[in-house]
Design an enzyme around this catalytic site. Structure first.
Site, mmCIF file in Angstrom:
data_model
loop_
_atom_site.group_PDB
_atom_site.id
_atom_site.type_symbol
_atom_site.label_atom_id
_atom_site.label_comp_id
_atom_site.label_asym_id
_atom_site.label_seq_id
_atom_site.Cartn_x
_atom_site.Cartn_y
_atom_site.Cartn_z
ATOM 1 N N GLY A 10 0.779 -1.253 -0.047
ATOM 2 C CA GLY A 10 -0.025 -0.063 0.188
ATOM 3 C C GLY A 10 0.440 0.889 0.084
ATOM 4 O O GLY A 10 1.918 1.583 1.025
ATOM 5 N N ASP A 126 0.403 2.042 8.548
ATOM 6 C CA ASP A 126 -0.073 1.286 9.823
ATOM 7 C C ASP A 126 0.981 1.592 10.980
ATOM 8 O O ASP A 126 0.532 0.993 12.186
ATOM 9 C CB ASP A 126 -0.069 -0.071 10.006
ATOM 10 C CG ASP A 126 -0.966 -0.202 8.421
ATOM 11 O OD1 ASP A 126 -2.036 0.378 8.385
ATOM 12 O OD2 ASP A 126 -1.411 -1.619 7.729
ATOM 13 N N MET A 168 -8.206 2.683 9.233
ATOM 14 C CA MET A 168 -7.224 2.032 9.008
ATOM 15 C C MET A 168 -6.183 0.949 10.027
ATOM 16 O O MET A 168 -5.544 1.460 10.572
ATOM 17 C CB MET A 168 -6.360 2.008 7.631
ATOM 18 C CG MET A 168 -6.915 2.153 6.196
ATOM 19 S SD MET A 168 -5.241 2.430 5.215
ATOM 20 C CE MET A 168 -6.875 1.563 3.527
ATOM 21 N N ARG A 170 -4.564 -3.357 9.817
ATOM 22 C CA ARG A 170 -5.012 -4.413 9.927
ATOM 23 C C ARG A 170 -5.381 -5.228 11.287
ATOM 24 O O ARG A 170 -6.068 -6.258 12.685
ATOM 25 C CB ARG A 170 -4.787 -5.750 8.453
ATOM 26 C CG ARG A 170 -5.162 -5.295 7.836
ATOM 27 C CD ARG A 170 -4.187 -5.973 7.058
ATOM 28 N NE ARG A 170 -4.857 -5.581 5.084
ATOM 29 C CZ ARG A 170 -4.199 -5.523 4.737
ATOM 30 N NH1 ARG A 170 -2.979 -5.559 4.540
ATOM 31 N NH2 ARG A 170 -4.213 -5.450 3.259
ATOM 32 N N GLU A 220 -9.731 -0.459 11.363
ATOM 33 C CA GLU A 220 -10.696 -1.452 10.243
ATOM 34 C C GLU A 220 -10.598 -3.118 11.388
ATOM 35 O O GLU A 220 -11.645 -3.652 10.335
ATOM 36 C CB GLU A 220 -10.282 -1.494 9.097
ATOM 37 C CG GLU A 220 -8.875 -2.087 8.966
ATOM 38 C CD GLU A 220 -8.358 -1.726 7.779
ATOM 39 O OE1 GLU A 220 -8.944 -1.738 6.819
ATOM 40 O OE2 GLU A 220 -7.031 -1.501 7.653
ATOM 41 N N HIS A 270 -8.250 5.022 2.197
ATOM 42 C CA HIS A 270 -7.581 5.529 1.362
ATOM 43 C C HIS A 270 -7.631 7.226 1.622
ATOM 44 O O HIS A 270 -6.675 7.454 1.128
ATOM 45 C CB HIS A 270 -8.030 4.918 -0.108
ATOM 46 C CG HIS A 270 -7.446 3.430 0.202
ATOM 47 N ND1 HIS A 270 -8.828 2.917 0.300
ATOM 48 C CD2 HIS A 270 -6.625 2.943 -0.229
ATOM 49 C CE1 HIS A 270 -8.811 2.116 -0.008
ATOM 50 N NE2 HIS A 270 -7.508 1.547 -0.051
ATOM 51 N N GLN A 272 -6.573 8.228 3.966
ATOM 52 C CA GLN A 272 -5.345 8.090 4.986
ATOM 53 C C GLN A 272 -4.375 8.148 3.981
ATOM 54 O O GLN A 272 -3.370 8.844 4.476
ATOM 55 C CB GLN A 272 -5.576 7.404 6.246
ATOM 56 C CG GLN A 272 -6.970 7.613 7.104
ATOM 57 C CD GLN A 272 -7.469 6.204 7.943
ATOM 58 O OE1 GLN A 272 -6.888 5.751 8.923
ATOM 59 N NE2 GLN A 272 -8.397 5.595 6.795
ATOM 60 N N ARG A 273 -3.964 7.645 3.513
ATOM 61 C CA ARG A 273 -2.897 7.249 2.568
ATOM 62 C C ARG A 273 -2.401 8.067 1.617
ATOM 63 O O ARG A 273 -1.715 8.380 0.807
ATOM 64 C CB ARG A 273 -3.210 6.212 2.224
ATOM 65 C CG ARG A 273 -3.218 4.770 2.797
ATOM 66 C CD ARG A 273 -2.419 4.016 2.543
ATOM 67 N NE ARG A 273 -2.819 3.183 0.617
ATOM 68 C CZ ARG A 273 -3.213 2.278 0.333
ATOM 69 N NH1 ARG A 273 -3.313 1.001 1.206
ATOM 70 N NH2 ARG A 273 -2.865 1.827 -0.555
HETATM 71 O O1 F6P Z 1 -1.152 -1.515 4.364
HETATM 72 C C1 F6P Z 1 -1.627 -0.254 4.693
HETATM 73 C C2 F6P Z 1 -2.990 -0.424 4.355
HETATM 74 O O2 F6P Z 1 -3.435 0.875 4.504
HETATM 75 C C3 F6P Z 1 -3.869 -1.601 5.439
HETATM 76 O O3 F6P Z 1 -3.800 -0.438 6.775
HETATM 77 C C4 F6P Z 1 -4.857 -1.377 5.091
HETATM 78 O O4 F6P Z 1 -5.663 -2.161 5.580
HETATM 79 C C5 F6P Z 1 -4.650 -2.148 3.720
HETATM 80 O O5 F6P Z 1 -3.607 -1.404 3.299
HETATM 81 C C6 F6P Z 1 -5.332 -1.719 2.622
HETATM 82 O O6 F6P Z 1 -5.007 -2.267 1.210
HETATM 83 P P1 F6P Z 1 -5.607 -1.628 0.083
HETATM 84 O O7 F6P Z 1 -5.263 -0.773 -0.630
HETATM 85 O O8 F6P Z 1 -4.990 -3.183 -1.042
HETATM 86 O O9 F6P Z 1 -7.088 -1.794 0.276
#
Ligand code: F6P
Length: 340
Positions: A10, A126, A168, A170, A220, A270, A272-273
């Site tokens: 990710g 994470d 997020m 896991r 999550e 997403h 958050q990313r």
């Molecule tokens: O590994 C980082 C992460 O952002 C996790 O927190 C989240 O569960 C996962 O990636 C989401 O993955 P994808 O981008 O494949 O939906």
């Protein structure tokens, strides 16, 4: 030396800051830097391009990764590891800088075991990598989630609703924990500790009784006692991870039914990313990139740049992927003081 760089798993804010540092410092030390596209897919399929200081101009502050990312797992492909070694040899690549989380670094470690030269740079929003104090991307994610939670609080107060925020995380609840602490959440739910839904509802009712809109921040991966069957989707990625999601929606229903009060779930996902990294993440990412290139120059392969206190140290890749870093119960207890 010719060094290949890749970003796997990710994405997260700060990846471009690492790439910039690797390229600028690499060039000043006389190295050629090659960018592999889309994580491990790049070296597997020999998909690469030259990275020069010109190419990385202006990317420090940008989100995402100019290299692209994927969850391609060479260990799950027949002959994947050998193919990477052969492709690197044919292209004259001496070693790799792999920027990633537990999965990407797990592959890096396996490559090291068969003699392929790799250095790791830890990234994940994470913050769950054991060998480093913090990973870049995490601070940005927490700031985004904190701001979102602050905003949810004001609309929650207007409408006398319980607001449930799903973030997020896991297996580790770092984002939920820090977001909840920073935003003054009334309940924080993390994967490390199964929650009692009755207790959550008691906290919610207490806050309503005190004239406030309750805020619940849930990772999550948080689960009610006895398990929580809902996932957004049963499919798994190449590393075997199920796509999570649904705890906030489930809690919204439970809170409504059990307390008779209104509730709304928000899944930040997403968001958050995405976007520009914070100053903390830009600096950490840059320093990790510089130390990774230095390690390559010194022939210190099989290692990862780790933040220890305020310094960057090289640790072994084996140490890096050894154990997931989770939220300790003593730390969680500090947040619990403010519940309900
Ligand atoms: O590994 C980082 C992460 O952002 C996790 O927190 C989240 O569960 C996962 O990636 C989401 O993955 P994808 O981008 O494949 O939906």
């Amino acid at each position: 030396m010719k060094i290949g760089a890749l970003t796997g798993g990710g994405d997260c804010p700060g990846l471009n800051a690492v790439i910039r540092a690797v390229v600028v410092r690499g060039a000043s030390l006389g190295h050629e830097i090659v960018g592999y596209r889309d994580g491990w897919r790049g070296p597997l399929e020999d998909d690469r391009f030259d990275l020069t200081p010109d190419r990385v101009e202006g990317i420090l502050a940008t989100g995402g990764t100019i290299l692209g990312s994927s969850r391609t797992n060479p260990l799950a492909e027949d002959g994947g590891i050998d193919r990477i070694g052969e492709n690197m040899a044919a292209a004259g690549i001496d070693g790799l800088i792999a920027i990633g989380g537990e999965d990407t670094l797990g592959v890096a470690r396996a490559l090291t075991d068969v003699g392929i030269k790799v250095i790791g740079v830890p990234k994940t929003i994470d913050n769950d990598l054991g060998a480093t104090d913090y990973t870049f991307g995490f601070d940005t994610a927490v700031n985004i989630a904190m701001e979102a939670t602050d905003r949810l609080r004001t609309t929650g107060e207007s409408h006398h609703r319980a607001m449930i925020v799903e973030v997020m995380g896991r297996h580790a609840g770092w984002i939920a924990f820090h977001t909840g602490m920073a935003a003054g959440a009334d309940v924080i739910l993390i994967p490390e500790r199964e929650f009692d839904v009755d207790e959550v509802c008691r906290h919610v009712e207490n806050r309503f009784a005190a004239g406030h809109a309750p805020i619940v921040v849930a990772a999550e991966g948080a689960m009610p006692i006895g398990g929580f069957p809902e996932t957004a989707d049963d499919s798994t990625d190449a590393f075997g991870h199920v796509r999570l999601g649904g705890v906030a929606a489930w809690l919204e229903r439970e809170v409504k039914e059990r307390t008779g009060r209104d509730a709304r779930a928000t899944v930040l996902g997403h968001i958050q990313r995405g976007g520009s990294p914070t100053a903390f993440d830009r600096v950490l990412a840059t320093r990790c990139g510089l130390h990774a290139v230095a390690a390559a120059s010194e022939g210190n392969w099989g290692t990862m740049a780790a933040l220890k206190g305020t310094g960057i140290e090289m640790v072994t890749l084996a140490e890096a992927v050894d154990e997931l870093k989770t939220v300790p119960s003593s730390l969680y207890a500090e947040a619990e003081v403010f519940f309900g």
